[in-house]
Design an enzyme around this catalytic site. Structure first.
Site, PDB file in Angstrom:
ATOM      1  NE  ARG A 282     -55.185 -45.120  13.555  1.00 22.00           N
ATOM      2  CZ  ARG A 282     -54.421 -45.337  12.466  1.00 22.00           C
ATOM      3  NH1 ARG A 282     -53.134 -45.084  12.479  1.00 22.00           N
ATOM      4  NH2 ARG A 282     -54.961 -45.796  11.355  1.00 22.00           N
TER       5      ARG A 282
ATOM      6  CD  GLU B 115     -52.785 -38.197  13.262  1.00 24.71           C
ATOM      7  OE1 GLU B 115     -53.044 -38.442  12.062  1.00 24.71           O
ATOM      8  OE2 GLU B 115     -52.281 -39.018  14.025  1.00 24.71           O
TER       9      GLU B 115
ATOM     10  CG  HIS C  42     -50.662 -40.672  10.341  1.00 24.54           C
ATOM     11  ND1 HIS C  42     -51.861 -40.706  10.978  1.00 24.54           N
ATOM     12  CD2 HIS C  42     -50.412 -41.959  10.006  1.00 24.54           C
ATOM     13  CE1 HIS C  42     -52.321 -41.944  11.021  1.00 24.54           C
ATOM     14  NE2 HIS C  42     -51.447 -42.724  10.431  1.00 24.54           N
TER      15      HIS C  42
HETATM   16  N1  LIG Z   1     -48.300 -44.626  11.581  1.00 24.57           N
HETATM   17  C1  LIG Z   1     -48.880 -45.195  10.552  1.00 24.57           C
HETATM   18  O1  LIG Z   1     -48.894 -44.658   9.457  1.00 24.57           O
HETATM   19  C2  LIG Z   1     -49.501 -46.557  10.700  1.00 24.57           C
HETATM   20  C3  LIG Z   1     -49.493 -47.442   9.620  1.00 24.57           C
HETATM   21  C4  LIG Z   1     -50.064 -48.709   9.785  1.00 24.57           C
HETATM   22  C5  LIG Z   1     -50.660 -49.049  10.996  1.00 24.57           C
HETATM   23  N2  LIG Z   1     -50.683 -48.143  11.997  1.00 24.57           N
HETATM   24  C6  LIG Z   1     -51.260 -48.493  13.308  1.00 24.57           C
HETATM   25  O2  LIG Z   1     -50.343 -49.363  13.991  1.00 24.57           O
HETATM   26  C7  LIG Z   1     -51.066 -50.155  14.945  1.00 24.57           C
HETATM   27  C8  LIG Z   1     -50.667 -51.624  14.835  1.00 24.57           C
HETATM   28  O3  LIG Z   1     -51.033 -52.109  13.559  1.00 24.57           O
HETATM   29  P1  LIG Z   1     -50.877 -53.676  13.219  1.00 24.57           P
HETATM   30  O4  LIG Z   1     -51.168 -53.811  11.773  1.00 24.57           O
HETATM   31  O5  LIG Z   1     -49.602 -54.213  13.780  1.00 24.57           O
HETATM   32  O6  LIG Z   1     -52.119 -54.250  14.074  1.00 24.57           O
HETATM   33  P2  LIG Z   1     -52.351 -55.746  14.588  1.00 24.57           P
HETATM   34  O7  LIG Z   1     -53.806 -55.889  14.791  1.00 24.57           O
HETATM   35  O8  LIG Z   1     -51.639 -56.721  13.688  1.00 24.57           O
HETATM   36  O9  LIG Z   1     -51.605 -55.782  16.004  1.00 24.57           O
HETATM   37  C9  LIG Z   1     -52.099 -55.155  17.161  1.00 24.57           C
HETATM   38  C10 LIG Z   1     -51.587 -55.950  18.369  1.00 24.57           C
HETATM   39  O10 LIG Z   1     -51.952 -55.254  19.558  1.00 24.57           O
HETATM   40  C11 LIG Z   1     -52.286 -56.231  20.551  1.00 24.57           C
HETATM   41  N3  LIG Z   1     -53.122 -55.619  21.583  1.00 24.57           N
HETATM   42  C12 LIG Z   1     -54.453 -55.353  21.558  1.00 24.57           C
HETATM   43  N4  LIG Z   1     -54.849 -54.803  22.720  1.00 24.57           N
HETATM   44  C13 LIG Z   1     -53.723 -54.715  23.491  1.00 24.57           C
HETATM   45  C14 LIG Z   1     -53.469 -54.211  24.791  1.00 24.57           C
HETATM   46  N5  LIG Z   1     -54.460 -53.716  25.558  1.00 24.57           N
HETATM   47  N6  LIG Z   1     -52.201 -54.249  25.265  1.00 24.57           N
HETATM   48  C15 LIG Z   1     -51.190 -54.750  24.519  1.00 24.57           C
HETATM   49  N7  LIG Z   1     -51.375 -55.265  23.274  1.00 24.57           N
HETATM   50  C16 LIG Z   1     -52.627 -55.235  22.770  1.00 24.57           C
HETATM   51  C17 LIG Z   1     -53.027 -57.310  19.765  1.00 24.57           C
HETATM   52  O11 LIG Z   1     -53.024 -58.557  20.454  1.00 24.57           O
HETATM   53  C18 LIG Z   1     -52.203 -57.359  18.483  1.00 24.57           C
HETATM   54  O12 LIG Z   1     -51.177 -58.346  18.567  1.00 24.57           O
HETATM   55  C19 LIG Z   1     -52.547 -49.872  14.670  1.00 24.57           C
HETATM   56  O13 LIG Z   1     -52.985 -48.893  15.578  1.00 24.57           O
HETATM   57  C20 LIG Z   1     -52.547 -49.297  13.249  1.00 24.57           C
HETATM   58  O14 LIG Z   1     -53.673 -48.497  12.984  1.00 24.57           O
HETATM   59  C21 LIG Z   1     -50.097 -46.915  11.894  1.00 24.57           C
HETATM   60  O1  LIG Z   2     -52.878 -43.653   4.758  1.00 22.65           O
HETATM   61  C1  LIG Z   2     -51.946 -43.455   5.526  1.00 22.65           C
HETATM   62  O2  LIG Z   2     -50.870 -43.002   5.170  1.00 22.65           O
HETATM   63  C2  LIG Z   2     -52.099 -43.844   7.019  1.00 22.65           C
HETATM   64  C3  LIG Z   2     -51.981 -45.315   7.174  1.00 22.65           C
HETATM   65  C4  LIG Z   2     -52.077 -45.893   8.561  1.00 22.65           C
HETATM   66  O3  LIG Z   2     -52.399 -45.035   9.579  1.00 22.65           O
HETATM   67  C5  LIG Z   2     -52.961 -47.108   8.539  1.00 22.65           C
HETATM   68  O4  LIG Z   2     -53.732 -47.318   9.474  1.00 22.65           O
HETATM   69  O5  LIG Z   2     -52.827 -47.905   7.593  1.00 22.65           O
END
Ligand SMILES: NC(=O)c1ccc[n+]([C@@H]2O[C@H](COP(=O)([O-])OP(=O)(O)OC[C@H]3O[C@@H](n4cnc5c(N)ncnc54)[C@H](O)[C@@H]3O)[C@@H](O)[C@H]2O)c1
Ligand SMILES: O=C(O)CC[C@@H](O)C(=O)O
Length: 523
Positions: free
Chosen positions: A228, A257, A275
């Site tokens: 994020r 964004e 993204h």
């Molecule tokens: N780029 C994209 O398109 C995309 C797609 C999917 C998810 N994401 C993002 O990726 C990130 C991770 O997603 P996920 O499904 O693995 O989430 P998740 O909840 O499974 O994992 C997050 C991890 O972060 C850890 N955490 C929380 N606070 C913390 C801190 N202060 N320091 C270190 N670690 C900490 C938690 O313990 C957890 O293990 C999220 O921000 C999600 O929105 C982005």
């Molecule tokens: O919809 C998307 O492509 C963004 C997904 C991603 O940021 C999420 O949090 O799942």
């Protein structure tokens, strides 16, 4: 007929179960292209459509909001909850795609692929300019070892990288199972050649890689953010690119964004994507079908498993349970903030009238409060048990055999890696929630607002010195409770304050004689 508005581009193949249902009509249009929003029972979105309170108000028939993805930052979940609208997401569908995208970015960054591609296409052939760096034998620092972080770790190991992980909520057992070295944030910053962030964006992680922490990284470090925007502070990043300390950056996400007038886009050593982490056929099919199946379950009155806001309780049961349910969530937050360390076991004991209710919901409410302080904000009563299991936290509930004298009482024991935390609470009708014991010390306070929890030695003058110190910093004490087991031994204070303490003041209190532990708590 159940009316569904699909407001963003979501895979039609994945949506087939609802597109083919005779009980459902589906309109695939952007919100501003729809003439009459009032007919819709459901709205399905990705990240483009912002589901604000205003939009929710324009949809008086709305019952369910489906997010085809993980993050619900584009949905006003609080407003949805207030309006009685269930919010569901698809938490697992895009994990692998996002991990693969991060890896693609990492390789592109270290081998200058975007720059070299542009150069060759412009007629150049500058082989010596694009000398790369191997991943093999490098230290990869992963901040946040959740779903995506764990998948990155697996892939990194296959590439012969050494994986260091900082995740304050990672248990030793889970780190061992995944085969990574758990370390402190400072150790990771000092040792990693490449750092990638995979946490949710919370008040703790916003600016986590800011000036101070970037200064602790290795000269020539590479950074990635496919989680994020804002976890890496963009302004600080510009400074560290300018002074040459950061060698290269890969970003899939931005503070704003799409990025507007963002200086980061002007650096050759910064590679970017719009993204795209979840943008694969497989992930889109998977998130769309997860959301479609949940909408069908909801329509057929079956419990939805990925609801992130509302429990599936009847109105009558909900009304009886509500005071305990709210109190349990606060105790969960309190325990989680008092014990910032990995936990393995939680035991909840119900006593008196509360034990006759549907205690499993109260337990889940406690867990959701506890976990919401640690992971992405999408944890609630419905998914808390599953998430606790995924994080290696065993929880159990019991009915007390002995009565302590209270009409109702909930006692919780949380076992962590280096300490335990025990708390007892009761609910008194027309009076409210009271915390009546912490770690064996009798106490009596209303769990709300800004609190300061202090463990100290029971000696004359200690309370006065704490009061003076807060006074010097213009911090007003609204209420104060003190508990001790015996005169002259260890004791605790719980202060209710008008504002929280800065870290520097907490550190200052900790240097005072007879003060053992200090923690800000926000409920
Ligand atoms: N780029 C994209 O398109 C995309 C797609 C999917 C998810 N994401 C993002 O990726 C990130 C991770 O997603 P996920 O499904 O693995 O989430 P998740 O909840 O499974 O994992 C997050 C991890 O972060 C850890 N955490 C929380 N606070 C913390 C801190 N202060 N320091 C270190 N670690 C900490 C938690 O313990 C957890 O293990 C999220 O921000 C999600 O929105 C982005
Ligand atoms: O919809 C998307 O492509 C963004 C997904 C991603 O940021 C999420 O949090 O799942």
């Amino acid at each position: 007929m159940f009316h569904v508005l699909v407001a963003d581009s979501i895979s039609s193949v994945g949506l087939a179960p609802i597109l083919e249902s005779e009980d459902i009509t589906v309109v695939q249009k952007k919100v501003d292209e729809v003439e009459d929003l009032t007919v819709f029972d459901a709205i399905l979105v990705r990240s483009a459509t912002k589901v604000t309170e205003d939009l929710i108000k324009q949809m008086p028939n709305l019952k369910i909001i489906g997010r085809a993805g993980v993050g619900v930052d584009n949905i006003d979940v609080e407003a949805a909850t207030r309006h009685g609208v269930v919010v569901i997401n698809a938490p697992n569908g895009n994990t692998v795609s996002t991990a693969e995208h991060t890896f693609a970015m990492m390789m592109a960054l270290l081998r200058h692929i975007p720059q070299a591609n542009a150069s060759v296409k412009s007629g150049e052939w500058k082989r010596s300019q694009y000398l790369g760096t191997e991943l093999y034998n490098k230290q990869l620092g992963i901040i946040g070892l959740g779903r995506i972080g764990s998948e990155i770790a697996k892939r990194a190991k296959a590439f012969g990288m050494n994986v260091l992980v900082f995740d304050p909520f990672l248990t030793k057992e889970r780190a061992k199972k995944i085969g990574v070295n758990s370390c402190t944030l400072d150790e990771l910053l000092q040792e990693a050649d490449i750092i990638t962030v995979h946490t949710p964006l919370t008040k703790e992680t916003k600016g986590l890689l800011g000036r101070d922490n970037l200064a602790k990284t290795k000269q020539g470090v590479y950074l990635l953010n496919c989680a994020r925007g804002g976890i890496i502070d963009e302004e600080a990043l510009v400074e560290y690119l300018e002074n040459g300390h950061v060698k290269g950056v890969a970003l899939d996400v931005f503070e704003v964004e799409p990025p507007k007038n963002n200086k980061l886009l002007t650096y050759d050593q910064v590679i970017v994507t719009p993204h795209l982490g979840a943008s694969t056929k497989e992930a889109q099919l998977s998130v769309a079908s997860q959301v479609a199946e949940e909408v069908l379950k909801f329509l057929n009155g079956k419990p939805v498993s990925s609801s992130i806001n509302l429990p599936t309780l009847t109105k009558e049961v909900y009304e009886k349970i509500q005071p305990f349910y709210k109190m349990a969530k606060k105790i969960g937050k309190l325990a989680s903030q008092c014990m910032k360390e990995p936990v393995s076991d939680i035991e909840i004991v119900y006593e008196g009238s509360v034990s006759e209710l549907e205690t499993s919901f109260i337990t889940k409410s406690f867990l959701s409060g506890f976990l919401s302080e640690r992971i992405a904000s999408t944890v609630n009563e419905v998914n808390a048990g599953i998430i606790a299991g995924e994080r290696g936290i065993n929880y159990s509930e019991k009915i007390a055999t002995n009565r302590s004298g209270y009409e109702n009482c909930i006692s919780i024991l949380v076992d962590g890696e280096s300490s335990s935390f025990r708390v007892k609470a009761t609910y008194i009708p027309h009076y409210g929630e009271r915390i009546i014991e912490i770690n064996g010390y009798d106490i009596d306070f209303y769990p709300t607002g800004e609190l300061l929890y202090i463990q100290h030695i029971d000696k004359p003058g200690v309370i006065g010195r704490v009061g003076n110190k807060l006074g010097e910093h213009q911090i007003n004490i609204a209420t104060m409770q003190v508990g001790r087991k015996e005169a002259g031994g260890e004791a605790i204070m719980m202060l209710s304050l008008d504002k929280p303490l800065e870290q520097a003041l907490i550190d200052d209190l900790l240097t005072m004689d007879d003060i053992v532990f200090v923690r800000n708590i926000h409920l």
